[in-house]
Design a protein around this motif. Structure first.
Motif, short mmCIF file in Angstrom:
data_model
loop_
_atom_site.label_atom_id
_atom_site.label_comp_id
_atom_site.label_asym_id
_atom_site.label_seq_id
_atom_site.Cartn_x
_atom_site.Cartn_y
_atom_site.Cartn_z
N ILE A 121 12.74 8.47 42.54
CA ILE A 121 11.62 7.27 42.71
C ILE A 121 11.02 7.11 41.74
N LEU A 128 3.90 1.50 48.30
CA LEU A 128 3.59 2.02 46.94
C LEU A 128 2.12 2.12 46.96
N ARG A 166 8.37 -5.35 45.56
CA ARG A 166 9.55 -4.97 45.09
C ARG A 166 10.33 -3.76 45.22
N VAL A 167 9.05 -2.77 45.03
CA VAL A 167 9.48 -1.36 44.98
C VAL A 167 9.65 -0.99 46.92
N VAL A 209 5.51 6.35 45.86
CA VAL A 209 6.00 5.78 47.42
C VAL A 209 5.59 6.76 48.32
N LEU A 212 11.44 -1.04 37.63
CA LEU A 212 10.73 -2.46 38.27
C LEU A 212 9.49 -2.69 37.64
N ASN A 213 8.75 -1.86 37.28
CA ASN A 213 7.51 -2.23 36.55
C ASN A 213 7.88 -2.97 35.30
N VAL A 248 13.21 0.51 47.92
CA VAL A 248 13.17 1.83 48.78
C VAL A 248 13.51 1.67 49.96
N VAL A 292 10.41 2.85 39.89
CA VAL A 292 9.18 2.25 39.71
C VAL A 292 8.87 1.90 38.36
N LEU A 339 4.81 -5.78 42.21
CA LEU A 339 5.35 -4.57 41.96
C LEU A 339 5.55 -3.61 43.49
#
Lengths: 435, 252
Positions: free
Chosen positions: A151, A116, A170-171, A121, A158-159, A175, A155, A167
């Motif tokens: 994507i 990220l 986790r991203v 991404v 998740l954010n 992914v 993001v 973040l």
């Protein structure tokens, strides 16, 4: 860490068993968590609040959601519920080929890695032998969607979650999961190429070139290693060692690589993408770089302190006496370096034996174990915290590099690895200073 | 809070108890020498212990909560040589031994190691086939400190002080005299950890009772060793030879 489960087939949901499972899971944390404040969470109140929901569960899925929420309340790494079906995967890994072919979920890949960067991404690396390279994908391209799943929205979602890990970590994890799949399956990618043109590609996932490792009731690890000698100035070379898990089949390769690179100007231990594994292996690998027993840190449980110290490696794989490598060692980390990787990087950094390059690691550094629950699911739970010799707990903090170096899209498009370049420059400078 | 309160109550009882019962207990507890003599007799007698020459043990081990199982093969030769090889799925071949002089371990994750200090002391004692006699080679003093239930068995708890000044406790069945278990600071490469070991399934092998099962609990982890065969054997010296990695470490 998340463990996706296939639906449990052919098992009746047993409410009494479910309650025992919930109670045992709660009790294990209550009895073994290293911090009697439970990271500031009222653990008794959590039980009182969630137990009625476990009682009302009518399926394993609902029960697992409640237990998952319970351990999630701790807001710490290394707490997870591993569904029985996932734990049992690869139980018969005696024949690795059959295991990979017969239970292939998650072990096929496209041969690319991502990070990220500035909210996008971005492809960070592409393996030349993989389907992504064959399809023309190159570092610096931006991933817009995987199998028509955007994507951007991932993001954003998740954010919005309040999580203890960054973040970026986790991203990357999510992914990577989406890029993987059964070997032979199709991965549809929508991307922006180097000229910012939208490209739609359909790749066939290959079988990931990895070694399946089954350790106890953890799901199989798919271990990979890469070592190479990088030529530098005046006919000199630096040894580069990369591996993705701290698992024993790989330590033989690490041992051999260190031995092969012993006469080089320096070594780079690249821990980007290394998510952890067996903590004991840190002592063995670190020992390649110390001629005496040096403390790297402590696993602190509720009642005891376990020393993590380098075991000086004075014997080659061939059984001959050698000196541990005394030259400069660079360690590369970023938000995808976790757990045992952070123990190694953080401990070696504090010991003054390495210089760390890259960006702050994941901050997921709690030694953990597993316990089988009454319904066959497995509770993965931390029993200690890792503290460096200077008293710093790395959980939720991570290893902060000595030299912060972050790639950007432009350098990736130019085919450069700026983190590796910085490490090689430093090793060259160290050698120049010695000479 | 409930736990704390319980602990305080327990502490109060513990502090009062010696005042009330101390004299009576001192009169009823057998001397440690008697406890050991009963134990030695129970396992077959001093002569049976001293008759041991060599044996081979095969079996399995498990860490049940973690789903880890594996096989082991161990050899022992009088007076004090021992070697154990185990295969741990996911970890590989692990080995350790003592050749009468050097204690060592081979662990693929950590690399070869020569054991020193307390680890060497404990390995030396554990490798000695005559150690059950509790002789002066290892033991400086012994004292029966109380009668307690240990793992559900009424036992005499004996405090052992070794010649290297380590203190630990062994628990002997008041009924059978057999060693039921011990609580000891086990020396490991990561430091000392309290280990509770429980012995079970005593079975006669060449006139000597040997526990076929041992369960060790350390740091909340439980490890179970179960012997499938224990048999007197002719064991060649080469079995106890130091591995080449260890020879290289000690410069031999």
């Amino acid at each position: 860490m998340g463990f996706a489960a296939a639906p449990a087939a052919g098992r009746q949901f047993d409410p009494a068993l479910a309650m025992r499972t919930f109670d045992v899971a709660w009790q294990l944390v209550y009895d073994t968590h290293f911090d009697t404040t439970f990271n500031g969470v009222d653990w008794l109140a959590v039980r009182d609040e969630l137990r009625p929901r476990a009682e009302a569960a009518t399926s394993n899925r609902e029960l697992r959601a409640v237990i998952g929420e319970m351990i999630g309340r701790l807001g710490q790494s290394h707490f997870a519920l591993i569904p029985r079906e996932v734990s049992e995967r690869g139980d018969a890994l005696d024949d690795a080929e059959d295991a990979v072919g017969g239970d292939a979920a998650g072990v096929g890949d496209a041969g690319l890695d991502v990070r990220l960067l500035d909210g996008r991404v971005v492809v960070a690396s592409v393996e030349e032998a993989g389907p992504a390279w064959a399809a023309g994908i190159r570092p610096g391209w931006i991933v817009l969607s995987t199998n028509d799943r955007a994507i951007d929205s991932l993001v954003t979602r998740l954010n919005a979650m309040d999580q203890h890990m960054s973040l970026a970590t986790r991203v990357w994890s999510v992914v990577l999961g989406r890029l993987g799949g059964p070997p032979g399956s199709t991965l549809a990618l929508t991307m922006l190429d180097g000229a910012d043109d939208t490209v739609r590609l359909a790749l066939t996932r290959r079988r990931e070139p990895s070694t399946p490792v089954k350790f106890g009731n953890l799901p199989p690890f798919f271990a990979r290693y890469d070592g190479r000698a990088v030529p530098v100035a005046d006919g000199h070379a630096v040894g580069v060692i990369w591996f993705n898990f701290w698992m024993v089949p790989l330590i033989r390769q690490v041992d051999s690589a260190v031995n092969a690179y012993r006469q080089f100007d320096g070594m780079v231990v690249d821990l980007r993408g290394n998510r952890g594994g067996l903590g004991a292996m840190v002592m063995g690998v670190a020992g390649h770089f110390f001629d005496e027993r040096v403390l790297l840190g402590t696993f602190k449980t509720r009642t005891a302190s376990l020393q993590i110290a380098a075991n000086p490696r004075r014997v080659s794989p061939a059984g001959t006496r050698v000196q541990p490598f005394a030259g400069p060692v660079a360690v590369l980390v970023d938000e995808t370096s976790a757990s045992a990787s952070e123990v190694f990087a953080g401990g070696m950094q504090v010991a003054g034996r390495v210089r760390v390059f890259g960006s702050t690691s994941a901050g997921a550094v709690l030694p953990a174990t597993t316990d089988e629950l009454p319904n066959g699911d497995v509770l993965y739970h931390a029993f200690a915290e890792f503290v460096t010799p200077n008293g710093v707990a790395l959980e939720a903090r991570g290893v902060i590099p000595d030299e912060v170096v972050r790639p950007d899209r432009e350098t990736l498009l130019a085919g450069r690895d700026v983190v590796m370049e910085a490490a090689l420059r430093w090793i060259a400078a160290q050698r120049a200073a010695i000479n | 809070m409930r736990t704390k309160h319980k602990r305080l109550s327990w502490l109060a009882v513990a502090l009062m108890a010696p005042l009330a019962w101390g004299q009576a207990m001192a009169q009823t507890l057998p001397d440690a020498g008697e406890v050991i003599a009963k134990y030695v007799a129970a396992i077959g007698g001093r002569d049976a212990v001293m008759r041991q020459s060599a044996r081979r043990t095969t079996g399995t081990f498990a860490v049940p909560a973690q789903g880890i199982t594996g096989n082991f093969e161990a050899f022992a030769m009088a007076p004090n040589r021992a070697v154990l090889h185990a295969n741990v799925p996911g970890l590989g071949d692990v080995a350790g031994g003592y050749d009468g002089e050097v204690a060592w371990s081979l662990n693929p994750a950590m690399g070869p190691m020569v054991l020193e200090g307390r680890m060497l002391d404990q390995m030396r004692q554990q490798s000695d086939l005559y150690a059950p006699l509790h002789g002066e080679d290892f033991i400086k003093s012994m004292e029966t400190v109380e009668a307690v239930d240990f793992e559900g068995t009424p036992c005499y708890k004996v405090k052992i002080v070794t010649v290297w000044d380590e203190e630990y406790h062994e628990y002997f069945s008041r009924d059978s005299g057999l060693l039921i278990g011990s609580v000891r600071q086990s020396a490991t490469p990561m430091g000392e950890m309290e280990a509770t070991t429980v012995y079970a399934d005593y079975t006669e092998v060449a006139g000597l009772l040997i526990p076929y099962k041992s369960v060790q609990r350390m740091m909340g982890f439980e490890q179970v060793f179960t012997a499938e065969t224990i048999e007197p054997a002719t064991v060649p010296d080469s079995v106890f030879a130091l591995p080449r990695e260890i020879k290289a470490l000690i410069g031999k």
